[in-house]
Design an enzyme around this catalytic site. Structure first.
Site, PDB file in Angstrom:
ATOM      1  N   HIS A   1      -2.783   9.034   7.313  1.00  0.00           N
ATOM      2  CA  HIS A   1      -3.693   8.313   8.283  1.00  0.00           C
ATOM      3  C   HIS A   1      -3.264   8.639   9.915  1.00  0.00           C
ATOM      4  CE1 HIS A   1      -4.730   6.718   4.669  1.00  0.00           C
ATOM      5  NE2 HIS A   1      -3.639   5.692   4.488  1.00  0.00           N
TER       6      HIS A   1
ATOM      7  N   HIS B   1      -9.084   7.218   3.573  1.00  0.00           N
ATOM      8  CA  HIS B   1      -9.898   6.159   4.080  1.00  0.00           C
ATOM      9  C   HIS B   1     -10.252   5.805   5.372  1.00  0.00           C
ATOM     10  CE1 HIS B   1      -6.355   3.243   3.814  1.00  0.00           C
ATOM     11  NE2 HIS B   1      -7.416   2.493   4.252  1.00  0.00           N
TER      12      HIS B   1
HETATM   13  C1  BG6 Z   1      -2.985   2.959   2.440  1.00  0.00           C
HETATM   14  C2  BG6 Z   1      -1.621   2.763   2.174  1.00  0.00           C
HETATM   15  O1  BG6 Z   1      -3.237   4.384   2.444  1.00  0.00           O
HETATM   16  O2  BG6 Z   1      -3.277   2.419   3.433  1.00  0.00           O
HETATM   17  C3  BG6 Z   1      -1.166   1.285   2.167  1.00  0.00           C
HETATM   18  O3  BG6 Z   1      -1.118   3.337   0.840  1.00  0.00           O
HETATM   19  C4  BG6 Z   1      -1.635   0.824   3.335  1.00  0.00           C
HETATM   20  O4  BG6 Z   1       0.236   1.102   1.807  1.00  0.00           O
HETATM   21  C5  BG6 Z   1      -2.949   0.959   3.557  1.00  0.00           C
HETATM   22  O5  BG6 Z   1      -1.330  -0.873   3.186  1.00  0.00           O
HETATM   23  C6  BG6 Z   1      -3.489   0.422   5.010  1.00  0.00           C
HETATM   24  O6  BG6 Z   1      -4.950   0.768   5.063  1.00  0.00           O
HETATM   25  P1  BG6 Z   1      -5.711  -0.349   5.921  1.00  0.00           P
HETATM   26  O7  BG6 Z   1      -7.151   0.257   5.903  1.00  0.00           O
HETATM   27  O8  BG6 Z   1      -5.537  -1.847   5.386  1.00  0.00           O
HETATM   28  O9  BG6 Z   1      -5.123  -0.267   7.422  1.00  0.00           O
END
Ligand code: BG6
Length: 517
Positions: free
Chosen positions: A267, A205
């Site tokens: 990420h 994402h």
């Molecule tokens: C997710 C992780 O992929 O990304 C989570 O599994 C994390 O642990 C999250 O909290 C963070 O995403 P964002 O979009 O809130 O920075």
């Protein structure tokens, strides 16, 4: 573009948002496995609701929610309505909901029993496709725990649901894609038995965040930065993704994963690849993925014998977040009291290629830190000769360019200016570009739309998955074999992280950028 000046800050504000347009995909349906779960309720259905409200979903469209929980269609729809209201309170209205809710259907399936797929998915889809006149394009979204991936993929394959007959068939898979190189390859063997690579959408994402997508536009649509984007002019790069949240209700998953699997394998390394990659042949999925893969392959393996020069891991202890006392990681429900699962990590990586040789990439991510912040900070080299040294005692701060990915999305460039009314005093100022407060499409909205268009740019390729696991698996194995509960450093919740992370940079004569206020 409007330019405002306030003191020493110049703000470039984003122009009128009305120019924003997205295309509408052709008719299709989305089958969500795990439809009664958290992801469907908090992310997927709210995103679909908003897309529908903004007329960016095809008119001929439906969602078939699939789950193991027995419930009536009304209960299913009602629980999703609450999810939408929580996710987008300002976007919710009863009229748009009533237009959307009729597109939501539900089927009960036992994931491990193939016959239930025939009745509750295959036959149901044929009937619904006729009712909603969607033709035959289908997307299967696996919003289920990874332990169930295999049986769902196999049953989809064995019942013929993976085939592309009257339209496209895509499958979206949520991370984790395995838990190391071996399991990632094994998972892929299952997938590729039934689905071709063009059908597989491995979601990250982060890649679908507006500001992350902007990194490539910024780099390759402007001519002034790219000539500087290399070891001659760049001193180091810091990539930060910190959170104030703890493990929440996900201890079962997190205990097995930890920060390296949860944030770095996906990420963090994607952000690194976008920052470091060469210009792709074209802005098309296949070319972008090739260039990212080349970056992953060029990251120098972390020397296991000198791990402490490259890696820090730690766990959060108790502390204060937003004025509230919060428990330490080992006191969280579902976490073992001698857990060695890291909730923080900092890494020092090098990319062995012509462009980046010798430039350190410092990555850090952690839970329960004092601020939620994601940014990529590019620090340029200091000026080669300081001609002001006779009249100035201090060194001057080199230029930096920061992509602020969240919150306060934007880009800032700092440079030195002469302080007004002083004979010789320099003052660092910043030029800021801010995205509007409300990003127009959220990450899941982008990701779902792109899948409907068959565009894999924002999705992982299997090559990329394997290359990143190849880098991290030896490190994870080493840590798991050597860390002991007494040894793993801790940091207070609400702090900037463990002191060991500061040492990692101190050795190189550098410091982390502050997490801000
Ligand atoms: C997710 C992780 O992929 O990304 C989570 O599994 C994390 O642990 C999250 O909290 C963070 O995403 P964002 O979009 O809130 O920075």
């Amino acid at each position: 573009m409007k330019r405002e000046s306030s003191g020493s800050r110049m703000e470039l504000l984003y122009p009128d948002s009305n120019t924003f347009k997205v295309d509408v995909p052709s008719p299709c349906c989305l089958v969500i496995f795990g439809a009664s779960g958290d992801l469907a309720r908090r992310k997927l259905v709210p995103s679909l609701y908003r897309l529908n409200k903004n007329k960016t979903l095809p008119d001929k469209f439906f969602v078939l929610g699939v789950g193991r929980t027995e419930m009536s269609i009304d209960t299913f729809r009602e629980s999703l309505k609450l999810g939408v209201k929580e996710a987008f309170p300002r976007d919710f209205d009863e009229t748009s909901w009533s237009e959307f809710v009729v597109k939501l259907q539900y089927s009960i399936v036992d994931y491990s029993i193939m016959e239930t797929y025939v009745r509750s998915v295959k036959e149901r889809l044929v009937q619904l496709e006729e009712e909603y006149n969607t033709g035959g394009s289908r997307i299967f979204y696996l919003a289920i725990p990874p332990t169930q991936f295999r049986s769902v993929i196999t049953n989809l394959g064995e019942t013929g649901l993976a085939k592309e007959e009257k339209g496209y068939t895509h499958i979206i898979i949520e991370k984790p894609f395995g838990r190391d190189l071996e399991t990632a390859q094994e998972l892929n063997r299952f997938i590729e038995k039934y689905f071709a690579e063009h059908q597989v959408f491995r979601i990250d994402h982060y890649l679908a965040k507006e500001t992350v997508q902007n990194i490539l536009m910024f780099r390759f649509a402007n001519s002034i930065f790219e000539p500087l984007w290399n070891r001659r002019y760049i001193d180091s790069i810091q990539i930060t993704a910190t959170e104030t949240l703890g493990v929440e209700k996900r201890a079962g998953y997190y205990e097995e994963a930890g920060i390296i699997r949860d944030m770095f394998q996906n990420h963090m390394l994607q952000l690194l690849a976008l920052t470091a990659m060469e210009p792709p042949v074209a802005f098309e999925d296949e070319w972008v993925r090739v260039e990212k893969y080349k970056v992953f392959r060029s990251i120098r393996p972390i020397p296991l014998g000198r791990l402490d020069e490259h890696l820090v891991v730690a766990q959060y202890g108790k502390g204060i977040i937003s004025g509230e006392e919060v428990p330490g990681y080992r006191e969280e429900t579902g976490v073992s009291n001698d857990s060695i699962t890291p909730t923080y990590s900092a890494m020092r990586l090098f990319i062995d290629n012509w462009r980046w040789n010798g430039v350190p990439f410092y990555l850090r991510s952690g839970k329960r830190l004092h601020r939620k912040m994601t940014e990529i900070a590019v620090r340029f080299r200091a000026v080669p000769h300081l001609m002001f040294s006779k009249i100035m005692s201090d060194d001057i701060e080199p230029n930096s360019l920061v992509f602020k990915l969240q919150p306060d999305e934007g880009i800032s460039l700092t440079f030195q200016t002469k302080s007004p009314s002083s004979r010789m005093s320099l003052n660092p100022v910043s030029m800021q570009f801010s995205y509007q407060k409300d990003v127009l499409l959220d990450a899941y909205e982008w990701a779902l739309l792109d899948c409907m268009f068959g565009d894999q740019t924002l999705y992982w390729s299997q090559d990329g998955v394997e290359a990143t696991w190849a880098l991290l698996t030896p490190v994870l194995k080493m840590l798991e074999a050597t860390l002991s509960p007494e040894q793993i450093p801790t940091y207070p919740s609400g702090s900037d992280g463990p002191k060991e992370a500061a040492l990692l940079l101190k050795r190189d004569g550098r410091t982390w950028r502050p997490l801000g206020v």
